[in-house]
Design a protein around this motif. Structure first.
Motif, PDB file in Angstrom:
ATOM      1  N   GLU A  33     -15.977  15.881 -47.361  1.00 16.00           N
ATOM      2  CA  GLU A  33     -15.026  15.559 -46.290  1.00 16.00           C
ATOM      3  C   GLU A  33     -13.832  16.509 -46.326  1.00 16.00           C
ATOM      4  O   GLU A  33     -13.416  17.038 -45.295  1.00 16.00           O
ATOM      5  N   LYS A  34     -13.291  16.730 -47.531  1.00 15.22           N
ATOM      6  CA  LYS A  34     -12.128  17.608 -47.690  1.00 15.22           C
ATOM      7  C   LYS A  34     -12.443  19.030 -47.234  1.00 15.22           C
ATOM      8  O   LYS A  34     -11.602  19.705 -46.630  1.00 15.22           O
ATOM      9  N   GLU A  35     -13.648  19.485 -47.496  1.00 10.47           N
ATOM     10  CA  GLU A  35     -14.066  20.838 -47.131  1.00 10.47           C
ATOM     11  C   GLU A  35     -14.449  20.963 -45.659  1.00 10.47           C
ATOM     12  O   GLU A  35     -14.777  22.052 -45.195  1.00 10.47           O
ATOM     13  N   PRO A  39     -17.947  14.788 -41.660  1.00 10.56           N
ATOM     14  CA  PRO A  39     -16.855  14.226 -40.881  1.00 10.56           C
ATOM     15  C   PRO A  39     -16.151  13.109 -41.638  1.00 10.56           C
ATOM     16  O   PRO A  39     -16.785  12.390 -42.425  1.00 10.56           O
ATOM     17  N   ALA A  40     -14.869  12.975 -41.395  1.00  7.84           N
ATOM     18  CA  ALA A  40     -14.134  11.843 -41.969  1.00  7.84           C
ATOM     19  C   ALA A  40     -14.634  10.580 -41.279  1.00  7.84           C
ATOM     20  O   ALA A  40     -14.744  10.552 -40.053  1.00  7.84           O
ATOM     21  N   PRO A  41     -14.944   9.561 -42.026  1.00  8.34           N
ATOM     22  CA  PRO A  41     -15.457   8.340 -41.415  1.00  8.34           C
ATOM     23  C   PRO A  41     -14.341   7.539 -40.746  1.00  8.34           C
ATOM     24  O   PRO A  41     -13.156   7.768 -41.004  1.00  8.34           O
ATOM     25  N   GLU A  42     -14.756   6.630 -39.910  1.00  8.42           N
ATOM     26  CA  GLU A  42     -13.803   5.702 -39.311  1.00  8.42           C
ATOM     27  C   GLU A  42     -13.242   4.813 -40.408  1.00  8.42           C
ATOM     28  O   GLU A  42     -13.837   4.659 -41.472  1.00  8.42           O
ATOM     29  N   MET A  70     -28.363  25.863 -49.761  1.00  4.63           N
ATOM     30  CA  MET A  70     -27.314  26.370 -48.881  1.00  4.63           C
ATOM     31  C   MET A  70     -25.987  26.257 -49.615  1.00  4.63           C
ATOM     32  O   MET A  70     -25.680  25.219 -50.203  1.00  4.63           O
ATOM     33  N   ASN A  71     -25.209  27.330 -49.583  1.00  7.97           N
ATOM     34  CA  ASN A  71     -23.941  27.309 -50.301  1.00  7.97           C
ATOM     35  C   ASN A  71     -22.851  26.633 -49.457  1.00  7.97           C
ATOM     36  O   ASN A  71     -23.026  26.372 -48.268  1.00  7.97           O
ATOM     37  N   ILE A  72     -21.742  26.364 -50.093  1.00  2.00           N
ATOM     38  CA  ILE A  72     -20.651  25.624 -49.454  1.00  2.00           C
ATOM     39  C   ILE A  72     -20.119  26.381 -48.234  1.00  2.00           C
ATOM     40  O   ILE A  72     -19.868  25.775 -47.186  1.00  2.00           O
ATOM     41  N   GLN A  73     -19.965  27.698 -48.343  1.00  2.00           N
ATOM     42  CA  GLN A  73     -19.465  28.479 -47.205  1.00  2.00           C
ATOM     43  C   GLN A  73     -20.408  28.367 -46.015  1.00  2.00           C
ATOM     44  O   GLN A  73     -19.961  28.206 -44.875  1.00  2.00           O
ATOM     45  N   GLN A  74     -21.705  28.457 -46.245  1.00  2.00           N
ATOM     46  CA  GLN A  74     -22.669  28.334 -45.157  1.00  2.00           C
ATOM     47  C   GLN A  74     -22.626  26.930 -44.549  1.00  2.00           C
ATOM     48  O   GLN A  74     -22.735  26.784 -43.324  1.00  2.00           O
ATOM     49  N   MET A  75     -22.465  25.916 -45.390  1.00  2.00           N
ATOM     50  CA  MET A  75     -22.383  24.554 -44.874  1.00  2.00           C
ATOM     51  C   MET A  75     -21.112  24.371 -44.043  1.00  2.00           C
ATOM     52  O   MET A  75     -21.135  23.708 -43.005  1.00  2.00           O
ATOM     53  N   ARG A  76     -20.009  24.982 -44.479  1.00  2.00           N
ATOM     54  CA  ARG A  76     -18.766  24.938 -43.697  1.00  2.00           C
ATOM     55  C   ARG A  76     -18.986  25.583 -42.324  1.00  2.00           C
ATOM     56  O   ARG A  76     -18.537  25.071 -41.309  1.00  2.00           O
ATOM     57  N   TYR A  78     -21.802  25.999 -40.664  1.00  2.00           N
ATOM     58  CA  TYR A  78     -22.673  25.160 -39.843  1.00  2.00           C
ATOM     59  C   TYR A  78     -21.901  23.962 -39.290  1.00  2.00           C
ATOM     60  O   TYR A  78     -21.974  23.661 -38.094  1.00  2.00           O
ATOM     61  N   ALA A  79     -21.138  23.286 -40.155  1.00  2.00           N
ATOM     62  CA  ALA A  79     -20.354  22.119 -39.719  1.00  2.00           C
ATOM     63  C   ALA A  79     -19.323  22.525 -38.677  1.00  2.00           C
ATOM     64  O   ALA A  79     -19.130  21.825 -37.672  1.00  2.00           O
TER      65      ALA A  79
END
Length: 136
Positions: A33-35, A39-42, A70-76, A78-79
């Motif tokens: 979530e921080k990265e 998504p931040a949940p309700e 998949m590395n963190i940068q790639q996940m960022r 994509y998100a």
């Protein structure tokens, strides 16, 4: 193992229930979530995070991507593309690039696995013959 569907009075799983259902830690969820990867949940009436099926599905997808290497940068990336409403084709391209990289790693693993299997066969034959196998 808890269900992935909301059960609490606020209409969703708590972060602990979500973590348990996904087989990860609460800290892992908070990190994603921080990265900006998840998504931040309700928040429920209590003010606590509540994880609905959509958020749980997103987290499960993140875990799948991470499991494929998949590395963190790639996940960022994509998100961010998803959150920005990038065209489906763009997001597809990101996934296809990662898929190609996974296939390359898989081919390497198969190559090394074949070598390992040959080594194991040599050792088994040596054991049957009562001989020593030279290293490596």
């Amino acid at each position: 193992m808890p269900s992935l569907t909301p059960a609490g009075p606020d209409g969703g799983l708590t972060i602990s229930e979500a973590a348990e259902a996904l087989g990860i830690t609460v800290d892992t969820i908070r990190y994603y979530e921080k990265e900006g990867i998840a998504p931040a949940p309700e928040r429920g009436l209590s003010g606590w995070r509540r994880y609905d099926p959509s958020t749980m599905g997103w987290l499960a997808g993140v875990l799948m991507l991470r499991g494929t290497g998949m590395n963190i940068q790639q996940m960022r990336e994509y998100a961010a593309a998803y959150q920005a409403g990038a065209p489906t084709e763009d997001r597809l391209a990101l996934l296809e690039q990662h898929h190609a990289a996974v296939l390359e790693r898989l081919a390497d693993v198969h190559l090394h696995l074949s070598a390992l299997e040959r080594k194991i066969d040599a050792y088994r034959e040596a054991v049957r013959a009562g001989a020593q196998v030279p290293s490596p």
